[in-house]
Design a protein around this motif. Structure first.
Motif, PDB file in Angstrom:
ATOM      1  N   LEU A   7       0.892  -1.290   0.010  1.00 26.56           N
ATOM      2  CA  LEU A   7       0.116   0.083   0.138  1.00 26.56           C
ATOM      3  C   LEU A   7       0.677   1.328   0.033  1.00 26.56           C
ATOM      4  CD1 LEU A   7      -2.033  -1.247   2.918  1.00 26.56           C
ATOM      5  CD2 LEU A   7      -2.692  -1.117   0.475  1.00 26.56           C
ATOM      6  N   THR A   8       0.491   2.061  -0.865  1.00 30.38           N
ATOM      7  CA  THR A   8       1.510   3.360  -0.986  1.00 30.38           C
ATOM      8  C   THR A   8       0.777   4.608  -0.558  1.00 30.38           C
ATOM      9  OG1 THR A   8       2.901   2.255  -2.614  1.00 30.38           O
ATOM     10  CG2 THR A   8       2.967   4.712  -2.484  1.00 30.38           C
ATOM     11  N   VAL A   9       1.171   5.511   0.267  1.00 29.37           N
ATOM     12  CA  VAL A   9       0.588   6.759   0.722  1.00 29.37           C
ATOM     13  C   VAL A   9       1.687   7.705   0.009  1.00 29.37           C
ATOM     14  CG1 VAL A   9       0.107   8.583   2.227  1.00 29.37           C
ATOM     15  CG2 VAL A   9      -0.553   5.774   2.461  1.00 29.37           C
ATOM     16  N   TYR A  10       1.166   8.691  -1.015  1.00 31.68           N
ATOM     17  CA  TYR A  10       2.011   9.631  -1.515  1.00 31.68           C
ATOM     18  C   TYR A  10       1.854  11.081  -1.025  1.00 31.68           C
ATOM     19  CZ  TYR A  10       2.628   6.529  -5.304  1.00 31.68           C
ATOM     20  OH  TYR A  10       2.937   5.304  -6.132  1.00 31.68           O
ATOM     21  N   ILE A  11       2.791  11.734  -0.581  1.00 34.48           N
ATOM     22  CA  ILE A  11       2.582  12.920   0.242  1.00 34.48           C
ATOM     23  C   ILE A  11       3.202  14.102  -0.741  1.00 34.48           C
ATOM     24  CG2 ILE A  11       3.188  14.255   2.353  1.00 34.48           C
ATOM     25  CD1 ILE A  11       3.416  11.573   3.787  1.00 34.48           C
ATOM     26  N   ASP A  12       2.419  14.884  -1.099  1.00 28.23           N
ATOM     27  CA  ASP A  12       3.127  15.798  -1.970  1.00 28.23           C
ATOM     28  C   ASP A  12       2.951  17.291  -1.365  1.00 28.23           C
ATOM     29  OD1 ASP A  12       3.241  14.230  -4.128  1.00 28.23           O
ATOM     30  OD2 ASP A  12       1.155  14.364  -4.720  1.00 28.23           O
ATOM     31  N   GLY A  13       3.927  18.093  -1.486  1.00 25.85           N
ATOM     32  CA  GLY A  13       4.023  19.307  -0.791  1.00 25.85           C
ATOM     33  C   GLY A  13       4.609  19.330   0.717  1.00 25.85           C
ATOM     34  N   PRO A  14       4.413  20.405   1.483  1.00 24.42           N
ATOM     35  CA  PRO A  14       4.895  20.341   2.814  1.00 24.42           C
ATOM     36  C   PRO A  14       3.705  19.692   3.527  1.00 24.42           C
ATOM     37  CG  PRO A  14       3.878  22.594   2.055  1.00 24.42           C
ATOM     38  CD  PRO A  14       3.889  21.605   1.091  1.00 24.42           C
ATOM     39  N   LEU A  15       4.335  19.010   4.591  1.00 22.76           N
ATOM     40  CA  LEU A  15       3.284  18.196   5.867  1.00 22.76           C
ATOM     41  C   LEU A  15       3.441  19.244   6.850  1.00 22.76           C
ATOM     42  CD1 LEU A  15       1.918  15.978   6.593  1.00 22.76           C
ATOM     43  CD2 LEU A  15       3.677  14.567   7.264  1.00 22.76           C
ATOM     44  N   ASP A  41       5.532   7.202   0.500  1.00 20.68           N
ATOM     45  CA  ASP A  41       6.245   8.021  -0.584  1.00 20.68           C
ATOM     46  C   ASP A  41       6.524   9.379  -0.274  1.00 20.68           C
ATOM     47  OD1 ASP A  41       7.169   9.258  -3.354  1.00 20.68           O
ATOM     48  OD2 ASP A  41       6.715   7.419  -4.000  1.00 20.68           O
ATOM     49  N   CYS A  42       7.757   9.929   0.122  1.00 18.81           N
ATOM     50  CA  CYS A  42       7.888  11.337   0.353  1.00 18.81           C
ATOM     51  C   CYS A  42       8.749  12.117  -0.863  1.00 18.81           C
ATOM     52  CB  CYS A  42       8.660  11.283   1.814  1.00 18.81           C
ATOM     53  SG  CYS A  42       7.710  10.528   3.221  1.00 18.81           S
ATOM     54  N   THR A  43       8.894  11.506  -1.765  1.00 12.93           N
ATOM     55  CA  THR A  43       9.583  12.030  -2.919  1.00 12.93           C
ATOM     56  C   THR A  43       9.272  13.430  -3.215  1.00 12.93           C
ATOM     57  OG1 THR A  43       9.437   9.609  -4.119  1.00 12.93           O
ATOM     58  CG2 THR A  43      10.216  11.911  -5.360  1.00 12.93           C
ATOM     59  N   GLN A  44       7.849  13.811  -3.260  1.00 10.68           N
ATOM     60  CA  GLN A  44       7.411  14.957  -3.209  1.00 10.68           C
ATOM     61  C   GLN A  44       7.162  16.052  -2.023  1.00 10.68           C
ATOM     62  OE1 GLN A  44       7.482  16.558  -6.444  1.00 10.68           O
ATOM     63  NE2 GLN A  44       8.426  14.474  -6.970  1.00 10.68           N
ATOM     64  N   MET A  45       7.531  15.627  -0.629  1.00  8.93           N
ATOM     65  CA  MET A  45       7.262  16.103   0.406  1.00  8.93           C
ATOM     66  C   MET A  45       8.524  17.065   0.757  1.00  8.93           C
ATOM     67  SD  MET A  45       6.279  14.561   4.062  1.00  8.93           S
ATOM     68  CE  MET A  45       8.010  14.094   4.453  1.00  8.93           C
ATOM     69  N   SER A  46       7.912  18.408   0.775  1.00  5.92           N
ATOM     70  CA  SER A  46       9.148  19.379   0.766  1.00  5.92           C
ATOM     71  C   SER A  46       9.312  19.814   2.582  1.00  5.92           C
ATOM     72  CB  SER A  46       8.783  20.501  -0.009  1.00  5.92           C
ATOM     73  OG  SER A  46       7.494  21.185   0.352  1.00  5.92           O
ATOM     74  N   TYR A  47       8.599  19.604   3.192  1.00  5.85           N
ATOM     75  CA  TYR A  47       8.568  20.053   4.476  1.00  5.85           C
ATOM     76  C   TYR A  47       7.826  19.208   5.676  1.00  5.85           C
ATOM     77  CZ  TYR A  47       7.592  23.101   8.704  1.00  5.85           C
ATOM     78  OH  TYR A  47       7.435  23.287   9.748  1.00  5.85           O
ATOM     79  N   ILE A  48       8.277  18.919   6.797  1.00  3.89           N
ATOM     80  CA  ILE A  48       7.387  18.198   7.708  1.00  3.89           C
ATOM     81  C   ILE A  48       7.497  18.830   9.095  1.00  3.89           C
ATOM     82  CG2 ILE A  48       9.517  16.850   8.579  1.00  3.89           C
ATOM     83  CD1 ILE A  48       7.355  14.494   8.697  1.00  3.89           C
ATOM     84  N   GLY A  74      12.079   7.987  -0.411  1.00  2.00           N
ATOM     85  CA  GLY A  74      12.312   9.306  -1.262  1.00  2.00           C
ATOM     86  C   GLY A  74      12.384  10.517  -0.120  1.00  2.00           C
ATOM     87  N   LEU A  75      12.913  10.664   1.092  1.00  2.00           N
ATOM     88  CA  LEU A  75      12.831  11.730   1.743  1.00  2.00           C
ATOM     89  C   LEU A  75      13.759  12.710   1.232  1.00  2.00           C
ATOM     90  CD1 LEU A  75      13.359  10.548   5.446  1.00  2.00           C
ATOM     91  CD2 LEU A  75      11.185  11.442   4.212  1.00  2.00           C
ATOM     92  N   GLN A  76      13.452  13.895   0.992  1.00  2.00           N
ATOM     93  CA  GLN A  76      14.561  14.947   0.585  1.00  2.00           C
ATOM     94  C   GLN A  76      15.271  15.425   1.625  1.00  2.00           C
ATOM     95  OE1 GLN A  76      14.145  15.982  -2.713  1.00  2.00           O
ATOM     96  NE2 GLN A  76      13.003  14.282  -2.696  1.00  2.00           N
ATOM     97  N   PRO A  77      16.376  16.064   1.304  1.00  2.00           N
ATOM     98  CA  PRO A  77      17.519  16.157   2.190  1.00  2.00           C
ATOM     99  C   PRO A  77      16.862  17.137   3.536  1.00  2.00           C
ATOM    100  CG  PRO A  77      18.363  16.536  -0.100  1.00  2.00           C
ATOM    101  CD  PRO A  77      16.913  16.259  -0.260  1.00  2.00           C
ATOM    102  N   LEU A  78      16.346  18.210   3.078  1.00  2.00           N
ATOM    103  CA  LEU A  78      15.797  19.073   4.136  1.00  2.00           C
ATOM    104  C   LEU A  78      14.872  18.138   5.176  1.00  2.00           C
ATOM    105  CD1 LEU A  78      15.441  22.148   5.540  1.00  2.00           C
ATOM    106  CD2 LEU A  78      13.406  22.081   3.995  1.00  2.00           C
ATOM    107  N   VAL A  79      13.843  17.163   4.715  1.00  2.00           N
ATOM    108  CA  VAL A  79      13.152  16.440   5.657  1.00  2.00           C
ATOM    109  C   VAL A  79      13.990  15.342   6.266  1.00  2.00           C
ATOM    110  CG1 VAL A  79      11.223  15.082   5.624  1.00  2.00           C
ATOM    111  CG2 VAL A  79      11.280  17.001   4.166  1.00  2.00           C
ATOM    112  N   LYS A  80      15.028  14.655   5.377  1.00  2.00           N
ATOM    113  CA  LYS A  80      15.779  13.874   5.991  1.00  2.00           C
ATOM    114  C   LYS A  80      16.433  14.284   7.238  1.00  2.00           C
ATOM    115  CE  LYS A  80      18.265   9.710   6.033  1.00  2.00           C
ATOM    116  NZ  LYS A  80      19.182  10.003   7.001  1.00  2.00           N
TER     117      LYS A  80
END
Length: 95
Positions: A7-15, A41-48, A74-80
């Motif tokens: 099951l995949t949940v896509y998170i787009d933009g800031p959380l 899937d956090c490829t498109q997540m820009s903030y948390i 797919g964590l972006q560097p800022l979120v990672k």
């Protein structure tokens, strides 16, 4: 034999506070069974935000208790960096 599924949940933009309800609703609608793999899937997540981190932690607990597996992808560097600084990185299976 248990039929597992992914099951995949896509998170787009800031959380952030505005997105929390939508993400929580997506998670609540998942039908997770023993052996399933849940991918965030956090490829498109820009903030948390901190509340977003709590969603991930609660999801990890729920999925683990069901005998399933959670993968964060797919964590972006800022979120990672946020995951690293808060000590969450070793808790999760991050790809």
């Amino acid at each position: 034999m248990i039929d597992s599924k992914t099951l995949t949940v896509y998170i787009d933009g800031p959380l952030n506070a505005q997105a929390l309800d939508e993400v929580q609703e997506k998670i609540n609608n998942l039908e997770i069974n023993t052996g399933d793999i849940v991918v965030m899937d956090c490829t498109q997540m820009s903030y948390i935000c901190s509340s977003g981190l709590r969603i991930f932690l609660a999801m990890h607990k729920d999925v683990t208790q069901r005998g399933s597996k959670l993968i964060i992808r797919g964590l972006q560097p800022l979120v990672k960096n946020v995951f690293d600084m808060t000590g969450f990185t070793p808790i999760f299976n991050i790809e």
